[in-house]
Scaffold this motif. Structure first.
Motif, PDB file in Angstrom:
ATOM      1  N   UNK A 112      39.147  27.769  27.173  1.00 32.17           N
ATOM      2  CA  UNK A 112      37.797  27.693  27.729  1.00 32.17           C
ATOM      3  C   UNK A 112      36.740  28.249  26.786  1.00 32.17           C
ATOM      4  N   UNK A 113      37.122  29.235  25.946  1.00 30.92           N
ATOM      5  CA  UNK A 113      36.175  29.897  25.063  1.00 30.92           C
ATOM      6  C   UNK A 113      36.103  29.267  23.687  1.00 30.92           C
ATOM      7  N   UNK A 114      35.552  30.044  22.744  1.00 30.91           N
ATOM      8  CA  UNK A 114      35.330  29.567  21.383  1.00 30.91           C
ATOM      9  C   UNK A 114      36.375  30.140  20.435  1.00 30.91           C
ATOM     10  N   UNK A 115      36.370  29.642  19.183  1.00 26.02           N
ATOM     11  CA  UNK A 115      37.261  30.221  18.183  1.00 26.02           C
ATOM     12  C   UNK A 115      36.796  31.641  17.861  1.00 26.02           C
ATOM     13  N   UNK A 116      37.633  32.414  17.171  1.00 23.88           N
ATOM     14  CA  UNK A 116      37.345  33.843  17.003  1.00 23.88           C
ATOM     15  C   UNK A 116      36.033  34.105  16.277  1.00 23.88           C
ATOM     16  N   UNK A 117      35.677  33.235  15.338  1.00 26.10           N
ATOM     17  CA  UNK A 117      34.444  33.444  14.588  1.00 26.10           C
ATOM     18  C   UNK A 117      33.217  33.291  15.479  1.00 26.10           C
ATOM     19  N   UNK A 118      33.147  32.190  16.205  1.00 25.34           N
ATOM     20  CA  UNK A 118      32.014  31.960  17.105  1.00 25.34           C
ATOM     21  C   UNK A 118      32.039  32.928  18.285  1.00 25.34           C
ATOM     22  N   UNK A 119      33.223  33.259  18.728  1.00 23.84           N
ATOM     23  CA  UNK A 119      33.356  34.221  19.822  1.00 23.84           C
ATOM     24  C   UNK A 119      32.789  35.585  19.430  1.00 23.84           C
ATOM     25  N   UNK A 120      33.001  35.966  18.171  1.00 22.20           N
ATOM     26  CA  UNK A 120      32.478  37.232  17.686  1.00 22.20           C
ATOM     27  C   UNK A 120      30.971  37.331  17.815  1.00 22.20           C
ATOM     28  N   UNK A 121      30.271  36.221  17.649  1.00 26.35           N
ATOM     29  CA  UNK A 121      28.811  36.216  17.779  1.00 26.35           C
ATOM     30  C   UNK A 121      28.397  36.483  19.222  1.00 26.35           C
ATOM     31  N   UNK A 122      29.137  35.912  20.178  1.00 27.61           N
ATOM     32  CA  UNK A 122      28.827  36.138  21.595  1.00 27.61           C
ATOM     33  C   UNK A 122      29.106  37.587  21.980  1.00 27.61           C
ATOM     34  N   UNK A 123      30.150  38.174  21.407  1.00 23.08           N
ATOM     35  CA  UNK A 123      30.479  39.572  21.692  1.00 23.08           C
ATOM     36  C   UNK A 123      29.410  40.502  21.115  1.00 23.08           C
ATOM     37  N   UNK A 124      28.935  40.178  19.919  1.00 26.07           N
ATOM     38  CA  UNK A 124      27.858  40.985  19.323  1.00 26.07           C
ATOM     39  C   UNK A 124      26.613  40.948  20.202  1.00 26.07           C
ATOM     40  N   UNK A 125      26.342  39.805  20.801  1.00 27.88           N
ATOM     41  CA  UNK A 125      25.184  39.686  21.695  1.00 27.88           C
ATOM     42  C   UNK A 125      25.336  40.563  22.928  1.00 27.88           C
ATOM     43  N   UNK A 126      26.558  40.604  23.489  1.00 26.38           N
ATOM     44  CA  UNK A 126      26.815  41.469  24.644  1.00 26.38           C
ATOM     45  C   UNK A 126      26.600  42.925  24.252  1.00 26.38           C
ATOM     46  N   UNK A 127      27.085  43.314  23.065  1.00 25.52           N
ATOM     47  CA  UNK A 127      26.923  44.695  22.602  1.00 25.52           C
ATOM     48  C   UNK A 127      25.447  45.080  22.499  1.00 25.52           C
ATOM     49  N   UNK A 128      24.605  44.103  22.170  1.00 25.85           N
ATOM     50  CA  UNK A 128      23.170  44.382  22.052  1.00 25.85           C
ATOM     51  C   UNK A 128      22.460  44.338  23.397  1.00 25.85           C
TER      52      UNK A 128
END
Length: 517
Positions: A112-128
């Motif tokens: 359902x989600x993205x590959x690890x590289x693109x997923x990392x960008x979404x996680x960085x957004x949550x952290x912010x």
């Protein structure tokens, strides 16, 4: 033939390869130059009885002996083999795929989600403190929840499969060989994404498929047998269907329930994250030794019966960080992670108590076998409200939590979105907060200094495991009422971490190869 030597050393001696190489040569009665290769096969720290020792088991190969073969796995081309559908690209799904390839089947993974590289960008957004993508976050995406949590590779179970082979498979795909000999192996959240990407490359090179941004909406069942899946209007068929969706895929449980595929409520655990200064934990665990600098960040594992329920530490992250693990903007959920070097000044751990069916019995009439999910959801929503409806998390100093008083201020914390003062002991279900508070008192008697206002409890740790089990036959491993439907890993209720989920995936692959001809 290699000779095995066991040494008991001080931490400083164990950190010096020239020292222990010379010690091995003396014990073998040979010159140090005769040793062609010396490799560690097991390393553990023993801090019991006030002492501090490192136990090293080593294999010595002499210069006239054949050297050990490098780790290798054979993955054939399965482009034209029978397809097997796998829902989820976490450790259970990926290890199912690798083992299926070895056994001559073609895995087709839908994530359902993205590959690890693109997923990392979404996680960085949550952290912010930004928007939460419900399909790409700390729980969902390539690699599963374990990719961006602590990355520990330890399992106590000896019944799930070949633990060493699972570690070797990770080394083959890029992990360091240290995980093969450390007593509590750990990869780290900084290294796991590269390993996961290499596994993806392996699957695709062998003719398998991985489809991202592909949320499964339904299971196709014909004559009592799973033959495929639905994604919107698209249908994909295969010889078997593996459900390896992880413990947070609530929509999958709802879909299965609405399709009259039997589910079972199960016990789980919830509580908080507890975070201390890492230096404090080091001093407690290593007895404030002058050799602490030669040892890794100290960990701990605590368990206690309180009021007839287990209370225990969970997913302890030395030198780590608390991270936001919610999958919906209405929730506040935290988890822990640590990089490979474990260099953060903080030590955090899940700190949870058992949740049993009687605790959510009042929800059963309306929610049936999904009542535990609703109880979990309500807990997470309360935490969000206490965090002022933002990404921040409610928190309380540990001594204040135990004493039942407000925290006028909070200590430094690794949780990047930030923490806000909250009386967790007031708004949590009383049976949870009471047991956690009593357990902290008990744990402080074992680890003097654990109960301190230097530490903080952060809410909430609610995703330790799934409140729902997808049943399966003990012998075939398939669902007892739907042939060729294989529940796997943590989300199905049969694992509790990266390695146990991976081993469960391998067992599922072997069952499919045996039974789905």
């Amino acid at each position: 033939m290699a000779q095995t030597i066991t040494l008991t050393l001080t931490p400083k001696q164990a950190a010096d390869s020239s020292y222990y190489t010379a010690a091995v040569a003396r014990q073998m009665g040979i010159k140090q130059s005769d040793i062609a290769l010396l490799r560690i096969v097991k390393r553990s720290v023993d801090a019991r009885r006030g002492g501090l020792k490192v136990n090293l088991t080593l294999e010595a190969f002499l210069d006239f002996e054949p050297m050990p073969e490098p780790i290798h796995f054979d993955y054939p081309d399965v482009s034209n083999a029978d397809p097997v559908i796998i829902i989820g690209a976490g450790p259970a799904g990926l290890f199912t795929a690798l083992r299926l390839i070895e056994l001559g089947k073609k895995p087709i993974i839908f994530e359902r989600g993205k590959d690890v590289s693109e997923r990392g960008k979404d996680i960085a957004q949550i952290q912010r403190g930004g928007e939460i993508n419900p399909d790409s976050n700390y729980a969902f995406g390539e690699g599963g929840a374990g990719t961006f949590s602590d990355g520990k590779l330890f399992t106590r179970s000896k019944k799930r499969g070949d633990y060493n082979r699972a570690l070797q498979r990770l080394v083959y795909h890029g992990a360091t060989e240290e995980i093969l000999y450390e007593a509590h192996p750990h990869i780290g959240s900084d290294r796991l994404p590269r390993i996961i990407a290499d596994i993806r490359r392996q699957v695709i090179e062998c003719g398998g498929e991985i489809h991202f941004n592909s949320r499964v909406d339904g299971i196709i069942i014909k004559k009592g047998q799973a033959v495929g899946i639905k994604i919107g209007e698209t249908e994909v068929e295969g010889r078997a269907v593996v459900i390896a969706t992880g413990h947070s895929a609530h929509d999958i449980y709802t879909m299965l329930d609405s399709s009259n595929i039997r589910l079972e409520a199960k016990p789980f655990a919830m509580g908080v994250r507890i975070e201390h200064p890492q230096q404090l934990i080091n001093k407690i665990q290593y007895h404030n030794s002058d050799q602490m600098e030669y040892l890794p960040a100290a960990a701990y594992s605590l368990v206690q019966q309180v009021g007839g329920r287990g209370v225990y530490s969970f997913c302890m992250c030395p030198g780590g960080f608390i991270v936001p693990a919610m999958t919906d903007k209405t929730q506040s959920v935290v988890n822990g992670m640590s990089p490979s070097h474990r260099g953060s000044p903080f030590a955090n751990s899940g700190f949870v108590t058992e949740i049993r069916a009687e605790d959510f019995a009042h929800l059963t009439e309306k929610y049936g076998q999904l009542a535990g999910l609703e109880f979990q959801r309500q807990f997470e929503i309360m935490a969000r409200e206490e965090a002022n409806g933002r990404q921040t998390a409610p928190a309380q100093r540990v001594a204040d939590f135990v004493a039942g008083r407000n925290s006028a201020s909070l200590p430094p914390c690794s949780y990047v979105p930030g923490i806000v003062p909250s009386r967790l002991d007031k708004w949590m279900p009383e049976f949870i907060s009471t047991r956690l508070r009593e357990a902290i008192r008990i744990f402080d008697r074992r680890m003097r200094g654990y109960l301190t206002n230097e530490a903080v409890v952060v809410g909430v740790e609610s995703r330790t495991s799934t409140p729902v089990r997808i049943p399966r036959d003990r012998d075939t491993l398939a669902h007892p009422e739907v042939a060729a439907l294989y529940p796997a890993g943590e989300g199905a209720g049969y694992a509790g971490g990266i390695i146990s989920a991976a081993l469960d995936g391998e067992r599922i692959a072997e069952a499919i190869a045996r039974d789905c001809k």
